[in-house]
Design a protein around this motif. Structure first.
Motif, PDB file in Angstrom:
ATOM      1  N   ARG A 155      21.678  16.148  20.540  1.00 17.14           N
ATOM      2  CA  ARG A 155      20.700  16.195  21.618  1.00 17.14           C
ATOM      3  C   ARG A 155      19.346  16.698  21.129  1.00 17.14           C
ATOM      4  NH1 ARG A 155      24.274  20.576  23.499  1.00 17.14           N
ATOM      5  NH2 ARG A 155      25.361  18.986  24.678  1.00 17.14           N
ATOM      6  N   GLN A 156      19.345  17.568  20.097  1.00 17.91           N
ATOM      7  CA  GLN A 156      18.068  18.014  19.525  1.00 17.91           C
ATOM      8  C   GLN A 156      17.349  16.869  18.813  1.00 17.91           C
ATOM      9  OE1 GLN A 156      20.849  19.835  19.473  1.00 17.91           O
ATOM     10  NE2 GLN A 156      20.201  21.647  20.603  1.00 17.91           N
ATOM     11  N   TRP A 157      18.107  16.034  18.103  1.00 20.13           N
ATOM     12  CA  TRP A 157      17.500  14.872  17.456  1.00 20.13           C
ATOM     13  C   TRP A 157      16.925  13.921  18.498  1.00 20.13           C
ATOM     14  CZ3 TRP A 157      15.906  14.965  12.791  1.00 20.13           C
ATOM     15  CH2 TRP A 157      16.605  15.618  11.777  1.00 20.13           C
ATOM     16  N   LYS A 158      17.646  13.714  19.587  1.00 20.83           N
ATOM     17  CA  LYS A 158      17.157  12.830  20.648  1.00 20.83           C
ATOM     18  C   LYS A 158      15.899  13.410  21.286  1.00 20.83           C
ATOM     19  CE  LYS A 158      18.695  10.382  24.797  1.00 20.83           C
ATOM     20  NZ  LYS A 158      19.824  10.163  25.743  1.00 20.83           N
ATOM     21  N   PHE A 159      15.889  14.709  21.533  1.00 22.31           N
ATOM     22  CA  PHE A 159      14.732  15.385  22.101  1.00 22.31           C
ATOM     23  C   PHE A 159      13.531  15.230  21.176  1.00 22.31           C
ATOM     24  CE2 PHE A 159      12.019  18.844  23.371  1.00 22.31           C
ATOM     25  CZ  PHE A 159      12.301  19.076  24.712  1.00 22.31           C
ATOM     26  N   LEU A 160      13.756  15.458  19.873  1.00 22.24           N
ATOM     27  CA  LEU A 160      12.688  15.313  18.890  1.00 22.24           C
ATOM     28  C   LEU A 160      12.192  13.871  18.823  1.00 22.24           C
ATOM     29  CD1 LEU A 160      10.945  16.456  16.603  1.00 22.24           C
ATOM     30  CD2 LEU A 160      12.858  16.035  15.039  1.00 22.24           C
ATOM     31  N   GLY A 161      13.111  12.914  18.930  1.00 16.09           N
ATOM     32  CA  GLY A 161      12.726  11.513  18.916  1.00 16.09           C
ATOM     33  C   GLY A 161      11.788  11.170  20.061  1.00 16.09           C
ATOM     34  N   PHE A 162      12.108  11.664  21.263  1.00 14.41           N
ATOM     35  CA  PHE A 162      11.220  11.441  22.404  1.00 14.41           C
ATOM     36  C   PHE A 162       9.868  12.124  22.192  1.00 14.41           C
ATOM     37  CE2 PHE A 162      14.939  10.382  25.241  1.00 14.41           C
ATOM     38  CZ  PHE A 162      14.473   9.112  25.570  1.00 14.41           C
ATOM     39  N   PHE A 163       9.880  13.313  21.587  1.00 13.68           N
ATOM     40  CA  PHE A 163       8.636  14.030  21.323  1.00 13.68           C
ATOM     41  C   PHE A 163       7.726  13.201  20.410  1.00 13.68           C
ATOM     42  CE2 PHE A 163       5.933  16.909  18.930  1.00 13.68           C
ATOM     43  CZ  PHE A 163       5.439  17.756  19.913  1.00 13.68           C
ATOM     44  N   VAL A 164       8.291  12.677  19.332  1.00 12.51           N
ATOM     45  CA  VAL A 164       7.509  11.868  18.397  1.00 12.51           C
ATOM     46  C   VAL A 164       7.038  10.580  19.076  1.00 12.51           C
ATOM     47  CG1 VAL A 164       7.598  10.580  16.228  1.00 12.51           C
ATOM     48  CG2 VAL A 164       8.675  12.841  16.385  1.00 12.51           C
ATOM     49  N   LEU A 165       7.907   9.963  19.867  1.00 17.95           N
ATOM     50  CA  LEU A 165       7.551   8.731  20.557  1.00 17.95           C
ATOM     51  C   LEU A 165       6.394   8.956  21.524  1.00 17.95           C
ATOM     52  CD1 LEU A 165       8.084   5.762  21.151  1.00 17.95           C
ATOM     53  CD2 LEU A 165       9.844   6.484  22.796  1.00 17.95           C
ATOM     54  N   LEU A 166       6.459  10.036  22.300  1.00 19.31           N
ATOM     55  CA  LEU A 166       5.368  10.335  23.230  1.00 19.31           C
ATOM     56  C   LEU A 166       4.080  10.661  22.496  1.00 19.31           C
ATOM     57  CD1 LEU A 166       7.580  10.278  25.406  1.00 19.31           C
ATOM     58  CD2 LEU A 166       6.457  12.265  26.444  1.00 19.31           C
ATOM     59  N   LEU A 167       4.203  11.319  21.337  1.00 22.42           N
ATOM     60  CA  LEU A 167       3.020  11.611  20.538  1.00 22.42           C
ATOM     61  C   LEU A 167       2.355  10.315  20.076  1.00 22.42           C
ATOM     62  CD1 LEU A 167       1.212  13.692  19.104  1.00 22.42           C
ATOM     63  CD2 LEU A 167       2.823  13.629  17.188  1.00 22.42           C
ATOM     64  N   LEU A 168       3.166   9.355  19.633  1.00 25.29           N
ATOM     65  CA  LEU A 168       2.622   8.065  19.199  1.00 25.29           C
ATOM     66  C   LEU A 168       1.990   7.312  20.372  1.00 25.29           C
ATOM     67  CD1 LEU A 168       5.473   6.873  16.785  1.00 25.29           C
ATOM     68  CD2 LEU A 168       3.237   7.827  16.174  1.00 25.29           C
ATOM     69  N   ILE A 169       2.604   7.391  21.544  1.00 25.38           N
ATOM     70  CA  ILE A 169       2.045   6.738  22.731  1.00 25.38           C
ATOM     71  C   ILE A 169       0.694   7.340  23.092  1.00 25.38           C
ATOM     72  CG2 ILE A 169       2.358   6.422  25.223  1.00 25.38           C
ATOM     73  CD1 ILE A 169       5.350   6.133  24.695  1.00 25.38           C
ATOM     74  N   VAL A 170       0.604   8.671  23.016  1.00 20.96           N
ATOM     75  CA  VAL A 170      -0.661   9.355  23.324  1.00 20.96           C
ATOM     76  C   VAL A 170      -1.745   8.945  22.335  1.00 20.96           C
ATOM     77  CG1 VAL A 170      -1.797  11.610  23.323  1.00 20.96           C
ATOM     78  CG2 VAL A 170       0.369  11.303  24.527  1.00 20.96           C
ATOM     79  N   ILE A 171      -1.393   8.883  21.051  1.00 18.76           N
ATOM     80  CA  ILE A 171      -2.375   8.484  20.028  1.00 18.76           C
ATOM     81  C   ILE A 171      -2.840   7.050  20.260  1.00 18.76           C
ATOM     82  CG2 ILE A 171      -2.696   8.039  17.573  1.00 18.76           C
ATOM     83  CD1 ILE A 171      -0.786  10.356  17.003  1.00 18.76           C
ATOM     84  N   LEU A 172      -1.890   6.151  20.547  1.00 18.14           N
ATOM     85  CA  LEU A 172      -2.231   4.754  20.785  1.00 18.14           C
ATOM     86  C   LEU A 172      -3.094   4.607  22.033  1.00 18.14           C
ATOM     87  CD1 LEU A 172      -1.917   1.768  20.083  1.00 18.14           C
ATOM     88  CD2 LEU A 172       0.206   1.752  21.424  1.00 18.14           C
ATOM     89  N   ALA A 173      -2.704   5.299  23.109  1.00 18.09           N
ATOM     90  CA  ALA A 173      -3.476   5.217  24.351  1.00 18.09           C
ATOM     91  C   ALA A 173      -4.874   5.788  24.162  1.00 18.09           C
ATOM     92  CB  ALA A 173      -2.743   5.958  25.471  1.00 18.09           C
ATOM     93  N   SER A 174      -4.977   6.870  23.402  1.00 20.78           N
ATOM     94  CA  SER A 174      -6.296   7.462  23.133  1.00 20.78           C
ATOM     95  C   SER A 174      -7.204   6.474  22.412  1.00 20.78           C
ATOM     96  CB  SER A 174      -6.136   8.736  22.290  1.00 20.78           C
ATOM     97  OG  SER A 174      -5.299   9.664  22.919  1.00 20.78           O
ATOM     98  N   THR A 175      -6.638   5.783  21.444  1.00 20.50           N
ATOM     99  CA  THR A 175      -7.426   4.814  20.679  1.00 20.50           C
ATOM    100  C   THR A 175      -7.872   3.652  21.551  1.00 20.50           C
ATOM    101  OG1 THR A 175      -6.174   5.378  18.691  1.00 20.50           O
ATOM    102  CG2 THR A 175      -7.438   3.338  18.641  1.00 20.50           C
TER     103      THR A 175
END
Length: 314
Positions: A155-175
């Protein structure tokens, strides 16, 4: 005593012999999970109500918070102090040397090995603590030790995966959002500042709508980013507030305490690595307090919306 809530009457004592009372100590500081906190009506749920419930829960469970936060705080503070000592940069914390703007910008962009170590440890401990505290609120004490609650697993790996995914979404949306808005506002300083504010607000609204995946991942419940968006329909500003507001009091306290420690302890004891460690430990306790408040607030929203059918589904 922590009898099950559904059992209103005790069983007859003559039917079975009583076993000797257990001498086993509780796994956590609390002897048992507290009653499920009062529910918030999803129809009238607002930011003020959620924050009040979150801070109340955190205060009532402050002993368990210290138990859960102890290892993450020690790890983050210890690694940060150690890397500063190894690199010889710990003295800069107490007496930062003046630098030109170009030098400051270059230092910000420069990522050293020590920075990477601090980043990995900070992110790992955040995930460990956040998952454990989500489960603390949504499930209660599970009879585990603190070490078991913080142990890294699927569950920690899954949580971390969502964290990284949301970070990438934020970076893409910002751009994607910043380019056209800056072109429209080019040549005007006030328009550029307004454009940046608009971009940050839009990104914050998007990010807030995606946050329900975190308590779901922590409690092993399947939830996609799309379902999180559907469940939070009509609550964009609430979710933006949940993403930002719970940690603000902790950040204000952190600023005031940091100023107080620097102005009080340094003149009394002098600059040293041991003093840096003590100051960092105190700061990290405050930071994790803010994290716990944010995690609790998000857990409250997740709990109240968990039983509602996402809009657009049948």
């Amino acid at each position: 005593h922590c009898a099950p809530a559904a059992r209103k009457h005790a069983l007859p004592t003559h039917s079975t012999p009583q076993s000797a009372p257990s001498t086993r100590k509780p796994a956590l500081l609390s002897r048992c999970a507290p009653p499920n906190p009062s529910r918030v009506d999803p129809m009238t749920m607002n930011l003020a109500t959620v924050l009040a419930f979150a801070y109340k829960f955190l205060w009532e469970n402050r002993q368990d918070f210290l138990a859960y936060a102890f290892l993450p705080v020690v790890l983050v503070a210890g690694v940060k102090t150690l890397t500063l000592w190894v690199t010889g940069e710990w003295q800069i914390i107490f007496a930062p040397a003046p630098a030109a703007e170009a030098e400051v910008a270059a230092q910000i962009l420069q990522l050293t090995a020590a920075d990477l170590v601090n980043l990995v440890v900070t992110l790992a401990t955040y995930v460990m603590f956040a998952v454990a505290w989500h489960r603390k609120f949504l499930i209660g004490n599970e009879g585990n030790t603190v070490g078991a609650a913080l142990r890294w697993g699927g569950r920690q790996w899954k949580f971390l995966g969502f964290f990284v995914l949301l970070l990438l979404i934020v970076i893409l949306a910002s751009t994607l959002l910043s380019l056209p808005i800056r072109m429209l506002a080019s040549g005007n300083a006030s328009s550029t500042s307004f454009a940046i504010l608009v971009v940050l607000t839009l990104i914050g609204l998007l990010y807030g709508r995606l946050l329900l995946v975190f308590p779901a991942a922590a409690t092993d419940q399947p939830m996609s980013l799309k379902e999180s968006i559907l469940r939070t329909k009509g609550r964009s500003w609430l979710m933006l507030g949940i993403a930002v507001m719970p940690t603000l009091p902790a950040m204000v306290v952190l600023l005031l305490v940091s100023i107080l420690l620097s102005s009080l302890f340094v003149p009394l004891f002098g600059a040293s690595v041991s003093l840096l460690l003590v100051m960092t430990l105190i700061q990290q306790v405050i930071i994790f307090g803010g994290i716990a408040a944010g995690v609790t607030a998000l857990s409250i929203v997740h709990r109240e919306l968990a039983d509602t059918r996402p809009a657009g589904t049948t």
